[in-house]
Design a protein around this motif. Structure first.
Motif, PDB file in Angstrom:
ATOM      1  N   SER A   1       0.745  -1.360   0.079  1.00 27.11           N
ATOM      2  CA  SER A   1      -0.060   0.060  -0.039  1.00 27.11           C
ATOM      3  C   SER A   1       0.811   1.356   0.023  1.00 27.11           C
ATOM      4  O   SER A   1       0.474   2.516  -0.314  1.00 27.11           O
ATOM      5  N   ALA A   2       2.416   1.035   0.086  1.00 28.14           N
ATOM      6  CA  ALA A   2       3.020   2.153  -0.071  1.00 28.14           C
ATOM      7  C   ALA A   2       3.515   2.693  -1.500  1.00 28.14           C
ATOM      8  O   ALA A   2       4.219   3.301  -1.757  1.00 28.14           O
ATOM      9  N   GLU A   3       2.682   1.886  -2.229  1.00 26.53           N
ATOM     10  CA  GLU A   3       2.855   1.945  -3.624  1.00 26.53           C
ATOM     11  C   GLU A   3       2.721   3.362  -4.437  1.00 26.53           C
ATOM     12  O   GLU A   3       3.696   4.063  -4.805  1.00 26.53           O
ATOM     13  N   ALA A   4       1.926   4.023  -3.764  1.00 27.40           N
ATOM     14  CA  ALA A   4       1.585   5.411  -4.199  1.00 27.40           C
ATOM     15  C   ALA A   4       2.458   6.463  -3.360  1.00 27.40           C
ATOM     16  O   ALA A   4       2.927   6.274  -2.281  1.00 27.40           O
TER      17      ALA A   4
END
Lengths: 402, 402
Positions: free
Chosen positions: B8-11
């Motif tokens: 969820s740290a993708e963005a």
């Protein structure tokens, strides 16, 4: 005031205004710092417990998670240079009596061994020559033979210019043997593909002064919940108070209570450096490093030099270039520093005298610097009598970048 | 590049431009940094082994010797905040099995105990209440009773605002018992009379963010030849690699060989902060701190408040002011921060809720800040219903400074 001083330090030293030379930093780090990061460092300070700083800590942690590609809650800047983050990793994870498996194929595996021993661990090694990565089969054998509690490896060996491939294979093997995996990502974070969560790395640390192009002083560290559980379940205190993660939890965790005075300015700088990573996009940044380092590689090869690492484990952020027969690497480094204000470095340990170490990191990974490096290196080598074709080198850089 | 990221740290986090509030720092540190020091921090970097940096290291060492009033060869900035210098002192000097005598009259004596224990030492204490200094007779008794190898004391207790008087008496007593003396000078160096050589202090460390008004990140440490001989004669390695002085000797000594990447920018900043000390003159600087803090003291006393420490051990750089009956110290600190962008702090430990801690350190020790502090504190206390006369306080400041 007493007036009985007798020290020869009595007279105030006359020290001139700070005026360092204006270098281009294409060595093994630090790399050139972006002007926005330098500007962040000249920001007046707030206190380390100021409400505004406490908020800013969250931002830095989010940006670090993004850069490490992790959701790890335990993601912080350690108050020191990269070696402090390294010692925070080993000093907390390793308990007296733990077996720690480390690599012997570079300078930083040796440092892992020293830190693990000081933490009370029993050190065993998995071997490969300097200049080569670990073979997964050797790691598997070492895991089977020693059943270690902790396995450390170096993702990007700054001393040899070697990228460790097959990281997910290594972590899976380690986990099959119930070993925690610690990755040295000092020279990969922010410059070379690194996916802490997807690759199941338990602990990773880095320096800010490599591919993040941030002045050294606050260094990235991330631990999985499982690794942090081992730290918090220790029977004995870690041997450093300063780096004790169970105490740092009070400051960087929810409580935000005093442990030590954080290096506020370094945290400001790291925040700005990580903002630049987020603006560029982490994958675009990896791609840029590969593109610029490819141009550098094309240039040195076209010039007539050989890369020390084959493509399979070439490390774009740190290029190991073979020193031609009969050339004194130190004299060449001195010549490019003197002639072009350009920093590159020679080899260390088993590769002393064998390689040049040429960084291509962060803000320094730009076309102008690659052209300068190939030009300066070619000129200095030609001057020293080596058989190099600088024109061909520069031409190859331009073609590669087109 | 792999594209299998699921984190969820993708963005990329959207983090705004750095824009901290513009505080005046009159708390226990950091203190306000001089503009010249901030400017030094925005200087582009050279490498930590650059010939120009290697020269600059000598200058920083000379300036540190001047400020510590010592000829000690072993005078360096440790790559971390003050607590790192503290741990470098205890972690190197204390060997497993050594007996270490520490004070119990403040927060930092407790920290000494924790660090000494982690180094393998057996800790014994000499006691005094929080808010009072050590009594030389008690130190003498403790030395006789425990025969320690190392005796640590706090010259300027940041948690209580107490200056330890009679330092030469303490060091003589310790030396009569063959104990090495370690002085915590975090809040005295550069602000309060301190004479390492004349007072026969064996080891002293400090933070740069107090009376030197330098951002934290590189912290002063000095050791006598005799203390360094004990370090170099150790039978076992110190438990920290990062802070191992026998290794740091290779970098800061004559060889100037790589140990870890120094925090270059912090060293630049420390150099500039120490240049300011040298320009002012160390004794003039002690005198300025006393003069400005006297005005502050006159102001808070005229306002109707009491100082916690009597004059005999009042610490000009950290003024402990008694919190009036019925007043919530935290609310007052919040009010002056919100109303005047002014940082002061409450008490810690045994003195929590009992005192305000008001710094008067380095570049922050200026008339305008003293007037602001007395004004803001008086207004906030009056608003909270305390019986204070702010006008009288400000008038006393002006008279004191006249």
């Amino acid at each position: 005031m007493g007036e009985n001083a007798t020290s020869s330090a009595e007279a105030a030293p006359a020290v001139a205004e700070l005026d360092p030379p204006n270098r281009t930093l294409m060595g093994p780090g630090p790399s050139d710092v972006h002007p926005r990061v330098l500007r962040a460092m000249s920001t007046p300070l707030v206190g380390h417990l100021d409400p505004s700083f406490v908020e800013l800590m969250d931002e830095v942690q989010d940006l670090l998670r993004y850069t490490f590609r992790t959701d790890n809650e335990w993601t912080i800047p350690v108050s020191g240079t990269g070696s402090a983050a390294m010692e925070a990793a080993f000093g907390n994870l390793v308990e007296p009596g733990d077996t720690v498996l480390v690599p012997s194929n570079g300078y930083f595996g040796d440092r892992m061994a020293s830190m693990a021993r000081r933490a009370g661990g029993d050190v065993v090694t998995v071997d490969a020559p300097w200049g080569e990565p670990l073979d997964p089969a050797d790691v598997e054998s070492a895991l089977a033979a020693h059943d270690p509690d902790v396995f450390g490896f170096v993702h990007a060996e700054t001393s040899t210019g070697v990228l460790q491939p097959d990281v997910p294979v290594l972590t899976e093997a380690a986990h099959d043997h119930d070993a925690f995996v610690v990755a040295d990502t000092v020279t990969s974070l922010g410059g070379v593909e690194l996916r802490v969560d997807d690759w199941n790395v338990d602990v990773a640390y880095a320096g800010p002064q490599k591919c993040l192009s941030c002045p050294p002083g606050a260094s990235p560290l991330t631990l999985s919940d499982e690794a942090m559980a081992k730290v918090l379940d220790r029977e004995t205190d870690p041997r450093s108070w300063y780096l004790d993660l169970s105490l740092l939890e009070g400051y960087w965790g929810d409580e935000r209570a005093y442990h030590h005075t954080a290096p506020i300015t370094n945290v400001y700088a790291l925040r700005e450096a990580l903002r630049l990573v987020a603006e560029e996009g982490i994958e675009a940044r990896w791609e840029r490093h590969e593109r610029l380092a490819s141009a550098l590689k094309a240039g040195v090869e076209a010039m007539g030099l050989a890369m020390n690492a084959p493509d399979a484990y070439w490390l774009p952020s740190l290029n190991a270039v073979c020193v031609p027969e009969g050339v004194d690497d130190g004299a060449i480094c001195d010549a490019v520093l003197e002639g072009y204000d350009l920093e590159i470095a020679g080899g260390l340990g088993d590769l002393a005298g064998e390689i040049f170490r040429i960084g291509c990191m962060g803000h320094a990974a730009r076309p102008e610097n690659v052209v300068l490096t190939v030009t300066a290196l070619g000129d200095a080598l030609a001057e020293a009598g080596a058989d190099v074709d600088t024109d061909a080198g520069v031409r190859a850089v331009r073609e590669s970048l087109r």
